[in-house]
Design a protein around this motif. Structure first.
Motif, PDB file in Angstrom:
ATOM      1  N   ALA A 285       0.839  -1.204   0.000  1.00 54.73           N
ATOM      2  CA  ALA A 285       0.000   0.000   0.000  1.00 54.73           C
ATOM      3  C   ALA A 285       0.871   1.250   0.000  1.00 54.73           C
ATOM      4  CB  ALA A 285      -0.934   0.000   1.207  1.00 54.73           C
ATOM      5  N   ALA A 286       1.983   1.192   0.766  1.00 52.66           N
ATOM      6  CA  ALA A 286       2.889   2.341   0.804  1.00 52.66           C
ATOM      7  C   ALA A 286       3.530   2.543  -0.570  1.00 52.66           C
ATOM      8  CB  ALA A 286       3.960   2.124   1.858  1.00 52.66           C
TER       9      ALA A 286
ATOM     10  N   GLU B  63       1.090   4.118  -2.854  1.00 51.50           N
ATOM     11  CA  GLU B  63       0.904   5.537  -2.608  1.00 51.50           C
ATOM     12  C   GLU B  63       2.068   6.340  -3.184  1.00 51.50           C
ATOM     13  OE1 GLU B  63      -0.767   6.819   1.247  1.00 51.50           O
ATOM     14  OE2 GLU B  63       0.872   8.239   1.198  1.00 51.50           O
TER      15      GLU B  63
ATOM     16  N   SER C 246       1.589   6.465  -6.920  1.00 58.93           N
ATOM     17  CA  SER C 246       0.564   7.381  -7.425  1.00 58.93           C
ATOM     18  C   SER C 246       1.026   8.818  -7.271  1.00 58.93           C
ATOM     19  CB  SER C 246      -0.773   7.145  -6.731  1.00 58.93           C
ATOM     20  OG  SER C 246      -0.606   7.175  -5.352  1.00 58.93           O
ATOM     21  N   ARG C 247       1.821   9.064  -6.230  1.00 60.37           N
ATOM     22  CA  ARG C 247       2.337  10.413  -6.066  1.00 60.37           C
ATOM     23  C   ARG C 247       3.294  10.758  -7.214  1.00 60.37           C
ATOM     24  NH1 ARG C 247       5.026  11.896  -0.532  1.00 60.37           N
ATOM     25  NH2 ARG C 247       3.507  10.446   0.291  1.00 60.37           N
TER      26      ARG C 247
ATOM     27  N   GLU D  49       9.020   6.834   5.659  1.00 63.34           N
ATOM     28  CA  GLU D  49       7.569   6.739   5.479  1.00 63.34           C
ATOM     29  C   GLU D  49       7.088   5.312   5.632  1.00 63.34           C
ATOM     30  OE1 GLU D  49       5.334   8.498   2.436  1.00 63.34           O
ATOM     31  OE2 GLU D  49       6.429  10.390   2.498  1.00 63.34           O
TER      32      GLU D  49
ATOM     33  N   ARG E  62       4.641   3.741   8.571  1.00 62.64           N
ATOM     34  CA  ARG E  62       3.475   2.919   8.270  1.00 62.64           C
ATOM     35  C   ARG E  62       3.506   1.606   9.027  1.00 62.64           C
ATOM     36  NH1 ARG E  62       0.212   3.089   3.829  1.00 62.64           N
ATOM     37  NH2 ARG E  62       0.152   5.172   3.012  1.00 62.64           N
TER      38      ARG E  62
ATOM     39  N   SER F 186      -0.865  14.735   4.636  1.00 60.79           N
ATOM     40  CA  SER F 186      -2.002  13.980   4.148  1.00 60.79           C
ATOM     41  C   SER F 186      -3.268  14.480   4.830  1.00 60.79           C
ATOM     42  CB  SER F 186      -1.820  12.500   4.467  1.00 60.79           C
ATOM     43  OG  SER F 186      -0.614  12.055   3.932  1.00 60.79           O
TER      44      SER F 186
ATOM     45  N   ARG G 260      -6.069   4.060   5.284  1.00 58.80           N
ATOM     46  CA  ARG G 260      -4.675   4.418   5.099  1.00 58.80           C
ATOM     47  C   ARG G 260      -3.794   3.753   6.162  1.00 58.80           C
ATOM     48  NH1 ARG G 260      -0.824   8.423   3.760  1.00 58.80           N
ATOM     49  NH2 ARG G 260       0.000   9.019   5.756  1.00 58.80           N
TER      50      ARG G 260
END
Lengths: 196, 253, 196
Positions: free
Chosen positions: B69-70, B73, B76-77, B98, B102, B233, C114
């Protein structure tokens, strides 16, 4: 009558406390896995402890069963407690179930469950309990049907069901032509089926 | 140990073959381009791996999900960033931090969840009375509450129930009631007056309009007409005009 | 604290028996038309009478107030009588979602997703349905916010949210954190240098 067993008296007391209906000695004996004689002895002990005027709760024999009830002396205080305005009255599950019944009545519980995608049992039990919905006969498949009550109209400040708000304001796809019931069922099944 | 298990996940992808841990490191060091990497293939490889092992290790699975998932993200960034430096410039250390943050969050809440489970188990056998009050007291409740409920709550509930799951709601895009052109015009008129926040641009708008406005904003960014900053965020998105000559390409999504 | 008044203790007991929600001393005082000090004295008397192991009912301070509950010793009998389990255990996804809401409330679903790294939709729907969480307004982006309910505190045996341990309690040690960080940055190198 057997000699009282303190352990059994506590169990009987707990069962009477939890049950909203009177319980017969036979029911109590079954649940506690004890003899009926022992249960009667336990009830005698409890009747003594809960003798009128001793506590805020009384033990009463009603129609062949036993039940705990609040002491009538506390009625004024109880009325004050319950008549205070209550905030946040309906849970989301209850609001959804009530909305389905209001807009689609009469409607069966299985249909409500299909639309919500999750069981509506506990929500509809609460709504029945609060007299917001009531039974309205049976569907041709034998399922109980529900409709809203006069009480419901009063609580929501409605003269009649025609005064229910037009759902177009909240409709995600107002251009959709199909009947509301069919659309709700389709959406509910899509949600329950889950995406890919 | 979980580290060993994830490290042992062998991948054979178009742009990379080797263990998962190595991939992670290379991505963090920007030696493998995240944009070139099909993350779906990584997930598939992981699923194959699970199937071969014939058992599901929840610890590892959770860790994997959090990491992927990280990565998603970050990716997508990068894709939204478009222009070369500003957003692309995530230091490997920063990316690692980061991911670490998480993983720590995931661990904390997994432990908290276990604690809640213990609390619930400790309350085993404690039941509460759920009997309705006697009828004469119930009448008092009823009397006090006439007209106290808002019928709009019922309409809103039906609206929620009518919404289809996201996959089917693609139809909304086919029949847009809000056009990108319209939102572009709206954003441009706001830009003429100076900088503003995304919140201001969509105040009072429905979800569809918010989404289309975001598309419009991306379009403005692509054309070099606007730029935006988001400090954290879910934080505020500050939008300002940008005088630039060459339009920048946005990667196809 | 005032001297106990037997009359008031009976009234408080009756109110606790009738109410399905925990009642705060202030609510009890209002309904009983008594001072809060007197109500606290009455609660102390009742707490003594309902001390664990003495009766089939116990008095508990839960969910910001006082409530009567059954003694767990009677659970087997209660299960036989009501044939309904007390409350289903939580799935890992539900427990995690609930923990996130409990610690970070009010929090929106996208934020929960998230943190968890996977969708929280079905878990939060179940928690809503079981009244463990409820909606608490909207974030500035229009996402629904969630918070825990009194029902949550009741079922988990908590007086209030402050009783939850500090989340930092579960943080890995600095050494473990350093090791994780190291692993993220160096895993590849170690791999390349250290055989298969």
């Amino acid at each position: 009558m057997s000699a009282p067993e303190p352990e059994l008296a506590r169990t009987v007391e707990a069962l009477l406390f939890l049950s909203s209906d009177p319980l017969s000695p036979a029911e109590l004996a079954d649940a506690a896995e004890a003899g009926e004689g022992a249960v009667l002895a336990a009830l005698a002990v409890l009747a003594e402890q809960y003798a009128p005027g001793r506590r805020g709760i009384t033990l009463r024999e009603l129609g062949g069963g036993w039940t705990l009830a609040s002491d009538p002396a506390s009625e004024d205080a109880a009325r004050r407690l319950f008549s205070r305005p209550r905030a946040a009255a309906l849970s989301p599950a209850q609001a959804e179930t009530l909305a389905i019944v209001a807009y689609l009545q009469p409607i069966s519980r299985p249909e409500i469950t299909r639309i919500r995608g999750v069981s509506a049992d506990s929500a509809s039990a609460t709504l029945l309990d609060r007299s917001l919905i009531e039974e309205a006969g049976h569907s041709r498949f034998g399922a109980v049907l529900y409709r809203t009550t006069t009480q419901f109209l009063k609580l929501f400040g409605l003269r009649d069901l025609d005064e229910l708000p037009d759902i177009a304001r909240w409709d995600p796809t107002p251009e959709e032509q199909a009947e509301l019931r069919e659309r709700l069922l389709r959406a509910g099944e899509a949600r329950a089926g889950g995406g890919p | 140990m979980t580290a060993v298990t994830l490290a042992n996940l062998e991948l054979d992808l178009e742009v990379f073959s080797g263990p998962f841990d190595l991939l992670l490191t290379l991505v963090l060091r920007e030696e493998v381009d995240l944009l070139e990497l099909a993350l779906a293939d990584v997930v598939l490889a992981y699923l194959d791996h699970l199937e071969r092992r014939g058992e599901l290790d929840l610890e590892t699975a959770t860790e994997f999900i959090v990491l992927i998932a990280a990565l998603l993200e970050l990716k997508s960034r990068l894709m939204l960033g478009g222009e070369e430096q500003e957003l692309l410039d995530i230091e490997p250390e920063q990316a690692a931090e980061e991911l670490l943050a998480r993983m720590l969050d995931a661990r904390r809440f997994r432990a908290a969840a276990a604690h809640l489970g213990e609390l619930l188990a400790g309350e085993h056998g404690v039941r509460f009375r759920a009997a309705p009050p006697p009828p004469r007291l119930r009448r008092a409740i009823v009397h006090a509450a006439d007209g106290s409920h808002d019928p709009d709550a019922l309409g809103a509930a039906i609206g929620r129930l009518l919404s289809m799951p996201p996959t089917i709601s693609v139809r909304h895009i086919a029949v847009p009631r809000v056009s990108v052109a319209e939102r572009l015009a709206h954003l441009r008129s706001l830009l003429r007056r100076g900088s503003f926040s995304f919140d201001e641009a969509v105040r009072g708008a429905d979800r569809m309009t918010v989404a289309v406005t975001l598309f419009a904003l991306l379009e403005l960014y692509k054309r070099g007409e606007a730029d935006w900053v988001q400090q954290e965020s879910f934080g505020e998105i500050a939008i300002r005009g940008q005088a630039r000559e060459a339009p920048v390409e946005v990667l196809a999504g």
